[in-house]
Motif scaffolding. Structure first.
Motif, PDB file in Angstrom:
ATOM      1  N   ARG A 232     -23.287-169.876 125.592  1.00 49.55           N
ATOM      2  CA  ARG A 232     -23.287-168.426 125.693  1.00 49.55           C
ATOM      3  C   ARG A 232     -24.706-167.887 125.620  1.00 49.55           C
ATOM      4  O   ARG A 232     -25.498-168.294 124.786  1.00 49.55           O
ATOM      5  CB  ARG A 232     -22.478-167.839 124.553  1.00 49.55           C
ATOM      6  N   THR A 233     -25.010-166.953 126.457  1.00 49.41           N
ATOM      7  CA  THR A 233     -26.254-166.217 126.276  1.00 49.41           C
ATOM      8  C   THR A 233     -25.982-165.064 125.322  1.00 49.41           C
ATOM      9  O   THR A 233     -24.849-164.639 125.132  1.00 49.41           O
ATOM     10  CB  THR A 233     -26.772-165.664 127.613  1.00 49.41           C
ATOM     11  N   ALA A 234     -27.051-164.537 124.737  1.00 46.74           N
ATOM     12  CA  ALA A 234     -26.895-163.439 123.785  1.00 46.74           C
ATOM     13  C   ALA A 234     -26.268-162.227 124.456  1.00 46.74           C
ATOM     14  O   ALA A 234     -25.437-161.529 123.869  1.00 46.74           O
ATOM     15  CB  ALA A 234     -28.249-163.084 123.184  1.00 46.74           C
ATOM     16  N   GLN A 235     -26.645-161.952 125.702  1.00 50.54           N
ATOM     17  CA  GLN A 235     -26.111-160.773 126.383  1.00 50.54           C
ATOM     18  C   GLN A 235     -24.633-160.919 126.672  1.00 50.54           C
ATOM     19  O   GLN A 235     -23.871-159.943 126.591  1.00 50.54           O
ATOM     20  CB  GLN A 235     -26.883-160.526 127.677  1.00 50.54           C
ATOM     21  N   ASP A 236     -24.195-162.125 127.013  1.00 49.37           N
ATOM     22  CA  ASP A 236     -22.777-162.339 127.300  1.00 49.37           C
ATOM     23  C   ASP A 236     -21.925-162.089 126.065  1.00 49.37           C
ATOM     24  O   ASP A 236     -20.905-161.396 126.108  1.00 49.37           O
ATOM     25  CB  ASP A 236     -22.548-163.765 127.801  1.00 49.37           C
TER      26      ASP A 236
ATOM     27  N   GLY B 137     -24.424-168.662 131.497  1.00 49.07           N
ATOM     28  CA  GLY B 137     -24.744-170.080 131.516  1.00 49.07           C
ATOM     29  C   GLY B 137     -23.531-170.948 131.258  1.00 49.07           C
ATOM     30  O   GLY B 137     -22.781-170.721 130.330  1.00 49.07           O
TER      31      GLY B 137
ATOM     32  N   GLY C  64     -27.139-163.569 133.360  1.00 48.03           N
ATOM     33  CA  GLY C  64     -26.815-164.986 133.285  1.00 48.03           C
ATOM     34  C   GLY C  64     -25.519-165.252 132.553  1.00 48.03           C
ATOM     35  O   GLY C  64     -25.181-164.617 131.579  1.00 48.03           O
TER      36      GLY C  64
END
Length: 503
Positions: free
Chosen positions: A361-365, A357, A355
């Motif tokens: 920000r997502t944690a993985q990004d 988003g 994702g």
């Protein structure tokens, strides 16, 4: 994701959108008089060698070369020289952006490079119009940087670039690969650009044939080729970080199997991005210090350079961090701004399960971009030669301006301001064979005068007071006028937009 086809016939390759073909009059740098010497008085020189700054110095330029660099009290200044007050200012070598995809709009891209102190660029996708533009810049018909121009992009079959309006050749086997290299040599390419989907067989043929015809090759590290192998056979620079770090992973074997299993339809760059994102994250999370030491040693031993293009990666990884009201958008045509905005929203679908988003920000990004920065820091610590490049032509990568963004991101990654300046001056100029890239007598008269110290804060490279390019002075007033002309050209330009992945 989109890019531009200029109405004047020039194609670009980038993640996002290049600038449109303008209909305004090109901005022109106006020297005080033809052949007039230039003197920067009583300044601080950061000479690009890595040596400490030299204070109370005078720099004299004459005839397109640096004539003198010496103590202010001892250096003779020609009586007819145009004078720059260098007190409380800093002189650095002209900056180099080693990864651009210019739109070919002579009213926008070339002047934006030079007013930002970018006096040399490496064009990463070849087109005849780029060669014509270079001839006109070299002849003094319009302001612009020195340029080194790639071949059309050589990609595997099916190519990520199919149907996207990009100058490319897809090569299905070794024979087609050799023919493509020969064609690039005949057409006057300065080097061969390799791309993502090349097979190992085609890639090996390119490496061999470039040696035969006397061309370097550079570009992406293909999915099917480990970076150590590519380095050993002579790839001079590796662009971006998509698959470069796979060989530093403890999980390399399974990642390689997954890379080989990727299947795409012609032109399906979005599908490739969706497939590569989780593999990148896996490679980052399984970074192995011992493997990395081996990889970095090979790259350094072979003088293989890395161009991280963190500017582009930040947009892809962290689209929510992009300022859609950036004041530099005034230099971007309305059609292109709209396409950039749409492309930014479209990034949400590219990362698959991870994702990206739009709303935050997502944690993985954030994790992935943080790993990119740590990888660059580790490579630099291991003495892998680095080159500063932006992927200008991509969404929200602005000609000239974004090199300063890249320098800031490299410092944030953990490099010293001095190391970053070398990656944007001396090292790329020597890589390109264009001179020393330093402020030394006899050197090219490509200089930037800054209003603040870049070694204290790398963001001070943005504080450009004046630029000397090819011995021609662009002072503060002329810079302002050129920027106004570019803004007017952007307002009156038009574009035809094409889709294209990063280049």
């Amino acid at each position: 994701m989109t890019h531009l086809f200029s109405r004047r016939g020039l194609l670009g390759t980038g993640l996002g959108v290049g600038l449109a073909a303008g209909v305004g009059t090109p901005a022109r740098a106006e020297p005080a008089a033809s052949g007039t010497p230039i003197a920067i008085l009583d300044t601080t020189v950061i000479d690009g060698t890595g040596a400490p700054p030299q204070r109370r110095m005078t720099v004299v330029v004459d005839g397109g070369r640096i004539a003198a660099v010496g103590p202010a009290r001892e250096t003779r200044v020609p009586s007819a020289a145009a004078v720059i007050d260098g007190r409380r200012r800093f002189v650095i070598p002209g900056l180099v952006d080693m990864h651009v995809h210019s739109s070919g709009d002579e009213a926008i891209d070339p002047p934006l490079y030079v007013v930002n102190g970018v006096t040399t660029v490496r064009e990463m996708s070849g087109h005849p119009a780029l060669h014509d533009l270079r001839r006109r810049v070299d002849a003094g018909m319009l302001p612009g940087p020195r340029s080194v121009i790639a071949s059309p992009v050589l990609d595997g079959s099916p190519s990520l670039l199919a149907g996207r309006g990009v100058p490319y050749l897809d090569v299905a086997d070794a024979g087609e690969a050799r023919a493509a290299v020969k064609r690039a040599a005949v057409d006057g390419a300065d080097f061969v650009k390799v791309y993502t989907r090349l097979s190992a067989e085609s890639y090996a043929a390119i490496a061999d044939e470039t040696r035969r015809v006397g061309l370097d090759f550079a570009g992406h590290c293909p999915d099917d080729v480990p970076v150590t192998v590519a380095s050993d056979v002579g790839q001079r620079s590796f662009e971006h970080l998509f698959t470069v770090w796979c060989s530093t992973s403890a999980d390399e074997d399974s990642i390689r199997r997954a890379l080989r299993a990727i299947r795409i339809e012609p032109g399906d760059a979005d599908g490739w991005f969706r497939a590569i994102h989780p593999l990148e994250l896996r490679a980052a999370r399984t970074f192995d210090d011992r493997r990395a030491a081996h990889v970095f040693h090979r790259l350094a031993r072979n003088d293989s350079h890395l161009t991280p293009t963190l500017t582009m990666h930040r947009v892809v990884d962290l689209p929510a961090s992009v300022d859609t009201d950036d004041e530099r958008l005034r230099y971007v045509p309305a059609e292109v701004r709209a396409a950039w905005e749409a492309g930014l929203a479209g990034l949400a679908g590219l990362a698959g399960p991870a994702g990206l988003g739009r709303g935050g920000r997502t944690a993985q990004d954030a994790e992935l971009f943080g790993h990119r920065q740590r990888f660059v820091r580790a490579a630099a610590a291991a003495e892998v030669p680095l080159l500063a490049g932006t992927d200008t032509g991509s969404a929200y990568c602005f000609p000239g301006f974004s090199l300063h963004d890249e320098l800031e991101l490299l410092v944030r990654a953990g490099l010293s301001p001095m190391r970053v300046l070398l990656a944007a001056t001396r090292d790329p100029m020597q890589y390109l064979g264009l001179g020393s890239g330093t402020v030394r007598p006899g050197g090219l008269a490509d200089l930037v005068v800054l209003d603040a110290d870049p070694l204290r804060d790398i963001r001070n490279t943005r504080r450009v007071h004046a630029v000397i390019t090819r011995g021609t002075l662009i002072d503060a007033a002329r810079r302002d006028a050129m920027l106004a002309e570019v803004e007017q050209a952007a307002r009156s330009s038009s574009a035809v937009i094409h889709s294209c992945p990063c280049g």
